[in-house]
Design an enzyme around this catalytic site. Structure first.
Site, short mmCIF file in Angstrom:
data_model
loop_
_atom_site.label_atom_id
_atom_site.label_comp_id
_atom_site.label_asym_id
_atom_site.label_seq_id
_atom_site.Cartn_x
_atom_site.Cartn_y
_atom_site.Cartn_z
N SER A 147 40.55 38.93 46.03
CA SER A 147 39.78 38.06 46.28
C SER A 147 39.36 38.16 44.36
O SER A 147 38.97 38.66 44.17
CB SER A 147 38.40 37.65 47.19
N TYR A 160 30.31 40.77 51.11
CA TYR A 160 31.73 40.48 50.78
C TYR A 160 31.99 40.77 49.27
O TYR A 160 33.09 41.61 49.55
CB TYR A 160 31.47 39.48 51.12
#
Length: 261
Positions: A147, A160
């Site tokens: 990501s 995250y």
């Protein structure tokens, strides 16, 4: 599922994935499901892994793949999954997720532990379990769905971003350790991707999830990321796509998103 060749006016065309087995984790929805469908279309023999076996089985029947239960946070589940897969040429480590938007001062440590377990430790568990088969294939691929959160930090994203930074450095370390061996290590790092569950799981409400994408004319969708994954995996095997960052045109950076209206 397509056969090993498509017929065209110029004669049969061998599909890039013909004869290769690809394992896709987190394949019951979103990027995982789209990737499984795309790889099946490319001629791969696809093995799907996820916890929600009902959804997994429905997808497998539709695309001509094999569905196996898999919880990457459970060592026994990973062991059973690995034992059930005799051949592995490609591993797409897609299982993951985000589960809160709390600032560090209000951190939910249970959420942090869950985030780290599914994104990092689960990825390590399965990679370790399947690495012997990937080496034995003579032309293995380990692809991590990372990501842009693994490259840039932002407010409210600490659990995250910490986990995805871990995934990125895991991939970089593995690539160093496998240099000289016939296994490629690839990271595909998406930015803003609109899927049915990611932001809903993270924010806990449909209204908050919809607000993430409000005004963004064309966020990425799961099929866009699957297209990038398939492209990286179907390059000649001496070509290693170390890191492929993909964002919608409307997102210039993590904090710079054009919203209309």
């Amino acid at each position: 599922m397509p056969g090993v060749a498509d017929v065209s006016p110029s004669g049969p065309r061998v599909l890039p994935g013909s004869g290769r087995t690809a394992v896709v984790t987190g394949a019951s929805s979103g990027i995982g499901a789209a990737t499984a469908e795309r790889l099946a279309a490319e001629g791969f023999d696809v093995v799907l892994g996820a916890r929600r076996l009902d959804r997994l089985t429905a997808l497998a029947e539709r695309i001509g793949a094999r569905a196996l239960p898999l919880d990457v946070t459970d060592p026994a589940s990973v062991e059973g999954f690995a034992a059930a897969v005799a051949q592995v040429d490609v591993l797409v480590n897609n299982a993951g997720g985000a589960f809160d938007t709390n600032p560090v001062a209000e951190a939910d440590l249970d959420s942090w532990a869950r985030t780290y377990d599914v994104n990092v430790l689960g990825t390590v568990r399965l990679t370790k379990a399947l690495l012997p088969a990937l080496r034995a294939s003579g032309a293995g691929d380990v692809l991590f769905v990372g990501s842009t959160a693994g490259m840039v930090s932002y407010e409210g994203g600490a659990s995250y971003t910490a986990a995805k930074h871990g995934v990125h450095t895991l991939a970089e370390t593995l690539r160093l350790e496998l240099v000289g061996e016939p296994v490629r290590v690839v990271v595909v790092a998406p930015g803003m991707v609109r899927t049915e569950e990611f932001s809903l799981n993270r924010t806990g409400s449909r209204e908050a999830a919809d607000a993430v994408y409000r005004g963004v004319r064309e966020p990425l969708v799961a099929e866009d990321v699957a297209d990038c994954i398939a492209w990286a995996l179907t390059r000649p095997h001496h070509v290693n796509v170390d890191l492929l960052v993909v964002r919608p045109r409307a997102q210039a950076a993590q904090h710079r998103v054009h919203r209309e209206g």
